[in-house]
Design a protein around this motif. Structure first.
Motif, mmCIF file in Angstrom:
data_model
loop_
_atom_site.group_PDB
_atom_site.id
_atom_site.type_symbol
_atom_site.label_atom_id
_atom_site.label_comp_id
_atom_site.label_asym_id
_atom_site.label_seq_id
_atom_site.Cartn_x
_atom_site.Cartn_y
_atom_site.Cartn_z
ATOM 1 N N MET A 211 40.432 41.852 44.226
ATOM 2 C CA MET A 211 41.112 42.013 42.941
ATOM 3 C C MET A 211 41.342 40.661 42.257
ATOM 4 S SD MET A 211 41.389 45.265 42.848
ATOM 5 C CE MET A 211 42.537 45.653 41.554
ATOM 6 N N CYS A 212 41.291 39.605 43.008
ATOM 7 C CA CYS A 212 41.546 38.256 42.504
ATOM 8 C C CYS A 212 40.279 37.702 41.849
ATOM 9 C CB CYS A 212 41.972 37.365 43.666
ATOM 10 S SG CYS A 212 42.015 35.609 43.322
ATOM 11 N N VAL A 213 40.412 37.215 40.624
ATOM 12 C CA VAL A 213 39.269 36.659 39.905
ATOM 13 C C VAL A 213 38.694 35.453 40.659
ATOM 14 C CG1 VAL A 213 38.551 35.509 37.771
ATOM 15 C CG2 VAL A 213 40.020 37.538 37.665
ATOM 16 N N LEU A 214 39.539 34.557 41.122
ATOM 17 C CA LEU A 214 39.075 33.380 41.866
ATOM 18 C C LEU A 214 38.387 33.789 43.166
ATOM 19 C CD1 LEU A 214 38.943 30.306 42.404
ATOM 20 C CD2 LEU A 214 41.206 30.531 43.469
ATOM 21 N N CYS A 215 38.997 34.699 43.895
ATOM 22 C CA CYS A 215 38.465 35.110 45.198
ATOM 23 C C CYS A 215 37.130 35.832 45.061
ATOM 24 C CB CYS A 215 39.468 36.005 45.913
ATOM 25 S SG CYS A 215 41.116 35.265 46.063
ATOM 26 N N SER A 216 37.025 36.718 44.082
ATOM 27 C CA SER A 216 35.758 37.433 43.915
ATOM 28 C C SER A 216 34.684 36.497 43.365
ATOM 29 C CB SER A 216 35.930 38.677 43.046
ATOM 30 O OG SER A 216 36.481 38.368 41.810
ATOM 31 N N ALA B 50 46.942 29.811 46.565
ATOM 32 C CA ALA B 50 46.835 31.216 46.992
ATOM 33 C C ALA B 50 48.006 32.049 46.463
ATOM 34 C CB ALA B 50 46.761 31.303 48.511
ATOM 35 N N ARG B 51 49.208 31.504 46.541
ATOM 36 C CA ARG B 51 50.390 32.246 46.067
ATOM 37 C C ARG B 51 50.363 32.479 44.563
ATOM 38 N NH1 ARG B 51 53.107 28.826 49.487
ATOM 39 N NH2 ARG B 51 53.777 27.546 47.758
ATOM 40 N N ASN B 52 49.725 31.589 43.835
ATOM 41 C CA ASN B 52 49.728 31.660 42.374
ATOM 42 C C ASN B 52 48.374 32.049 41.790
ATOM 43 O OD1 ASN B 52 52.523 30.625 41.693
ATOM 44 N ND2 ASN B 52 51.788 29.031 43.067
ATOM 45 N N GLY C 285 43.922 35.021 37.229
ATOM 46 C CA GLY C 285 43.875 36.401 36.752
ATOM 47 C C GLY C 285 43.616 37.389 37.871
ATOM 48 N N LYS C 286 43.848 38.656 37.533
ATOM 49 C CA LYS C 286 43.664 39.746 38.473
ATOM 50 C C LYS C 286 42.816 40.819 37.811
ATOM 51 C CE LYS C 286 46.264 42.887 41.423
ATOM 52 N NZ LYS C 286 47.597 43.324 41.856
#
Length: 136
Positions: free
Chosen positions: A16-21, A111-113, A119-120
């Motif tokens: 769901m995380c823009v950065l992570c995906s 990670a927390r922010n 974005g999500k």
């Protein structure tokens, strides 16, 4: 741990995380040897791996890499990922010389922010058909 972790390290990420995906897509693009498999923590496999690693998949503060009986978290996971992607990305592995006491707090702050900063997504990121074979 998941049986696939014996053959390929598994990156468990927040779909769901823009950065992570974006990171997952980066890995799929530049992992030319097909070293990694990926699992979103929102999937059954990903959530199970997160729980086994002691991370709540409903409130994650880290992405993890599961490899055989070993779990890497936080900055160690990021550095391991870079080192295994090959050139030129493996040069980022030099970040490992920075003490974990400095690396991990910085990682956790981001990670927390991550939702607020990057974005999500409304829905979990979905791979292309070509990428799907590497997603668990």
């Amino acid at each position: 741990m998941h049986p696939s972790a014996n053959d390929h390290p598994i990156i468990v990420f927040d779909g769901m995380c823009v950065l992570c995906s974006a990171n997952a897509q980066f890995v799929l693009k530049f992992d030319r040897k097909g070293v990694f498999r990926l699992a979103a923590m929102q999937s059954e496999i990903g959530a199970d791996l997160m729980r086994q690693a002691g991370v709540d998949p409903a409130d994650p503060d880290s992405f993890i890499i599961v490899e055989q009986d070993r779990v890497l978290r936080d900055s160690d996971a990021v550095i391991s990922m870079w080192r295994r992607l090959g050139w030129p990305w493996k040069i980022m592995g030099v970040a490992g010389v920075v003490p974990r006491a400095i690396r991990d707090p910085l990682y956790r702050l981001i990670a927390r922010n991550r939702y607020r900063i990057f974005g999500k997504r409304d829905t979990c990121w979905m791979p292309t058909p070509e990428q799907a074979e590497r997603i668990l």
